[in-house]
Write a protein that holds these residues in place. Structure first.
Motif, PDB file in Angstrom:
ATOM      1  N   GLN A  91       0.826  -1.220   0.000  1.00 51.36           N
ATOM      2  CA  GLN A  91       0.000   0.000   0.000  1.00 51.36           C
ATOM      3  C   GLN A  91       0.855   1.264   0.000  1.00 51.36           C
ATOM      4  OE1 GLN A  91      -3.609   0.572   2.381  1.00 51.36           O
ATOM      5  NE2 GLN A  91      -3.063  -1.351   3.380  1.00 51.36           N
ATOM      6  N   ILE A  92       2.152   1.119   0.278  1.00 49.01           N
ATOM      7  CA  ILE A  92       2.987   2.292   0.546  1.00 49.01           C
ATOM      8  C   ILE A  92       4.097   2.414  -0.497  1.00 49.01           C
ATOM      9  CG2 ILE A  92       4.391   3.450   2.289  1.00 49.01           C
ATOM     10  CD1 ILE A  92       2.885   1.408   4.284  1.00 49.01           C
ATOM     11  N   LEU A  93       4.019   3.469  -1.291  1.00 50.93           N
ATOM     12  CA  LEU A  93       5.022   3.738  -2.323  1.00 50.93           C
ATOM     13  C   LEU A  93       5.991   4.807  -1.829  1.00 50.93           C
ATOM     14  CD1 LEU A  93       2.545   3.963  -5.330  1.00 50.93           C
ATOM     15  CD2 LEU A  93       3.856   1.963  -4.589  1.00 50.93           C
ATOM     16  N   ASP A  94       7.154   4.857  -2.420  1.00 47.55           N
ATOM     17  CA  ASP A  94       8.172   5.814  -1.992  1.00 47.55           C
ATOM     18  C   ASP A  94       7.828   7.256  -2.318  1.00 47.55           C
ATOM     19  OD1 ASP A  94       9.776   3.880  -0.886  1.00 47.55           O
ATOM     20  OD2 ASP A  94      11.026   3.648  -2.670  1.00 47.55           O
ATOM     21  N   ASP A  95       7.070   7.483  -3.384  1.00 47.36           N
ATOM     22  CA  ASP A  95       6.856   8.856  -3.847  1.00 47.36           C
ATOM     23  C   ASP A  95       5.477   9.426  -3.486  1.00 47.36           C
ATOM     24  OD1 ASP A  95       5.492   7.159  -5.504  1.00 47.36           O
ATOM     25  OD2 ASP A  95       6.045   8.192  -7.356  1.00 47.36           O
ATOM     26  N   GLU A  96       4.823   8.886  -2.486  1.00 50.32           N
ATOM     27  CA  GLU A  96       3.498   9.358  -2.077  1.00 50.32           C
ATOM     28  C   GLU A  96       3.502   9.777  -0.610  1.00 50.32           C
ATOM     29  OE1 GLU A  96       0.856   9.633  -4.036  1.00 50.32           O
ATOM     30  OE2 GLU A  96       1.589   8.569  -5.791  1.00 50.32           O
ATOM     31  N   LYS A  97       2.514  10.600  -0.242  1.00 45.81           N
ATOM     32  CA  LYS A  97       2.304  10.998   1.156  1.00 45.81           C
ATOM     33  C   LYS A  97       1.173  10.133   1.714  1.00 45.81           C
ATOM     34  CE  LYS A  97       1.231  15.231   0.304  1.00 45.81           C
ATOM     35  NZ  LYS A  97       0.910  16.661   0.345  1.00 45.81           N
TER      36      LYS A  97
END
Length: 188
Positions: A91-97
């Motif tokens: 669910q967690i990408l490096d380029d997102e908040k």
């Protein structure tokens, strides 16, 4: 920071979920926890959790699908039961908040995994106010409240709260608490 992860952690009925929904409106993606707890009335898959069987949860844990996970004891209908909660890595990408609601132990493990991306905010409300809020929202069981309150007095001791969180806000006035969170997020 463009890829910040806001973690809201606090005792039961402190308003973390409501605040997280408002942070989501500021452009932060909400990380949905996966759980083995049964759906309650008014809930659906993905709202507010991804609901899976214990077997599926265990398979996911074995396949290293979680950033962190934890087993919780609950009292439901007078019986002690166990449910698992975890945050899925995919669910967690490096380029997102992102914004996520966690308990203290899960927050510590989560922040260890993501290090500098995490902004840890403790949402404070006194126990008596939280008790009234819990009763008002329905599904209240005194035995479960008593068990949680006892655990939370230890877990959210002053040494933990002031030693591990980046920020401390009070949530007696929702608009004021949200304003404080917005200020914290604008500072970074």
């Amino acid at each position: 920071m463009e890829n910040k992860i806001v973690v809201l952690a606090a005792e039961s009925s402190s308003g973390k979920d409501s605040l997280a929904k408002e942070v989501e409106k500021l452009g932060y993606k909400f990380i949905i926890n996966t759980t083995t707890r049964p759906m309650r009335e008014g809930e659906s898959q993905g709202n507010p959790h991804n609901f899976v069987s214990v077997e599926r949860f265990n398979d996911m844990a074995e396949d290293d699908k979680f950033v962190e996970f934890k087993k919780f004891k609950f009292v439901e209908n007078g019986k002690e039961t166990i449910h698992y909660y975890g945050a899925e890595k995919d669910q967690i990408l490096d380029d997102e908040k992102y914004v996520i609601v966690l308990d203290f132990d899960r927050m510590v493990n989560f922040s260890d995994y993501f290090r500098d991306r995490v902004e840890m905010i403790y949402v404070y409300v006194d126990e008596n106010t939280r008790h009234l809020r819990a009763k008002d929202r329905g599904g209240f069981e005194q035995a479960e409240w008593d068990r949680r309150a006892e655990d939370e007095r230890i877990v959210y001791s002053k040494s933990n709260v002031f030693g591990d969180f980046d920020h401390f806000i009070k949530n007696y006035n929702f608009k004021k608490a949200l304003s404080e969170i917005k200020n914290i997020l604008q500072e970074d």
